[in-house]
Design a protein around this motif. Structure first.
Motif, PDB file in Angstrom:
ATOM      1  N   LYS A 266      12.804   9.413  13.492  1.00 23.87           N
ATOM      2  CA  LYS A 266      11.861   8.322  13.224  1.00 23.87           C
ATOM      3  C   LYS A 266      11.609   7.440  14.452  1.00 23.87           C
TER       4      LYS A 266
ATOM      5  N   GLU B 192       6.402  14.107  11.810  1.00 25.33           N
ATOM      6  CA  GLU B 192       6.206  13.918  10.383  1.00 25.33           C
ATOM      7  C   GLU B 192       5.326  15.033   9.831  1.00 25.33           C
TER       8      GLU B 192
ATOM      9  N   SER C 131       7.565   7.152  14.726  1.00 24.73           N
ATOM     10  CA  SER C 131       8.182   8.444  14.439  1.00 24.73           C
ATOM     11  C   SER C 131       7.811   9.509  15.462  1.00 24.73           C
TER      12      SER C 131
END
Length: 265
Positions: free
Chosen positions: A114, A181, A178
Motif C-alpha cells: 500500500k 491494486e 499504493s
C-alpha cells in the motif's frame, strides 16, 4: 461462459513490484513475506487461460494481465463501487480550516504493497499542527518500524465497516499511495463520503485529477510531502475537491456495478 473475476492485477506483476519494493524498504516487510508462491502463479495463468471473459476493475489491472500473456480481447473493465447502505445521510460538513490541521485518512492493510513506507516517512516529517494522518487497517509491518515513523500519526487498527464510514465523514482528504491494486474499493467509499482524494495511478481507479483530487506522479516520500504541503497552502482547493466527490458519488454505487456486470454477462 467461464468468467474470471480478477480483483487485482496479475500475480506475476505483483511479485515483481514487491521484490523491487523489498530492495528499497526491507524494514517494512514481515519476515520473508514478499511474493506469492509458484503454485499461486500457476493457478493465475491457468485461470486466465481457460476463462472466456476476464473481468477487472481498472485499466491498470487490465494492462498487467496483457503484459503477462492474457488476450486483451477477452478482458473487460468494470469499475467497482461502494455499498450504498454504509454511506447514507446528508453531506458531511467539516469545520473551516482556520488554524486547524488538515485531517488525512488512510484505510487498508498497513503494509508495503500500500506504499506505507512512503506515507509514514513523509508524515513523520510534516508538522502535525498543519496536517495529521490517521491509519485504519491491520498492521502488516514490524512494530519497531511503525514506531520509528509514527510521529504525528494516529493508528486505529481494524474497525467495523460502520466506523470506517464515520472516520471518512470526519476527515478532509483520503490518501492512498499504493504500489499495486485492482481498483481499490476504499476510493469509491471515499467519494461516497465526500472526501478529497490523493492516490497513485497504481490504485486503479483514477480521481478526476484537479477536480476531486490529485494523482501522485509516483509513490515516494518527496511526492507525498510536496502534495500535502500544496494542500496545506491552498485549503480552498481541498473544499472544491470534496464538493466534486460528493456531487459525483451517485456514479459509483454497487447498483451501477451490478447493472454493468449484468449487461456484460
Amino acid at each position: 461462459v467461464c468468467v474470471l473475476d480478477q480483483p487485482i492485477g496479475h500475480f506475476k506483476s505483483l511479485n515483481r513490484i514487491m521484490l523491487e519494493e523489498f530492495s528499497k524498504n526491507p524494514e517494512f516487510f514481515l519476515g520473508n513475506k514478499r511474493t506469492l508462491r509458484d503454485e499461486d502463479l500457476e493457478r493465475q495463468y491457468r485461470a486466465a487461460e481457460i476463462a472466456d471473459l476476464v473481468v477487472v476493475g481498472s485499466e491498470f489491472a487490465a494492462a498487467t494481465m496483457v503484459e503477462n500473456g492474457t488476450d486483451r480481447d477477452k478482458i473487460r473493465v468494470v469499475l467497482y463501487g461502494y455499498n450504498e447502505q454504509d454511506f447514507l445521510g446528508p453531506k458531511p460538513i467539516r469545520p473551516p480550516f482556520d488554524g486547524r490541521p488538515i485531517e488525512f485518512l488512510f484505510v487498508g492493510s498497513v503494509g508495503a504493497r500500500k506504499g506505507i513506507a512512503y506515507l509514514l516517512k513523509a508524515f513523520s516529517t510534516i508538522d502535525p499542527t498543519k496536517a495529521r494522518l490517521t491509519l485504519i487497517g491491520p498492521l502488516e509491518i514490524p512494530i519497531s518500524t511503525f514506531e520509528k515513523y509514527s510521529h504525528g500519526v494516529s493508528y486505529l487498527g481494524q474497525v467495523r465497516r460502520s466506523e470506517v464510514a464515520t472516520q471518512m465523514r470526519n476527515s478532509d482528504c483520503f490518501i492512498l499511495p499504493s504500489l499495486f491494486e485492482g481498483s481499490a474499493l476504499v476510493l469509491y467509499e471515499a467519494i461516497a463520503a465526500g472526501l478529497a482524494i490523493v492516490h497513485t495511478k497504481e490504485c486503479g481507479f483514477d480521481v478526476k485529477d484537479g477536480l476531486n483530487g490529485k494523482t501522485l506522479r509516483d509513490a515516494s516520500e518527496e511526492t507525498i510531502k510536496e502534495t500535502v504541503y500544496e494542500i496545506i497552502d491552498n485549503p480552498q482547493r481541498l473544499q472544491e475537491w470534496r464538493d466534486a466527490s460528493w456531487n459525483t458519488r451517485h456514479l459509483y454505487s454497487w447498483s451501477h456495478y451490478r447493472k454493468a456486470v449484468t449487461r456484460l454477462v
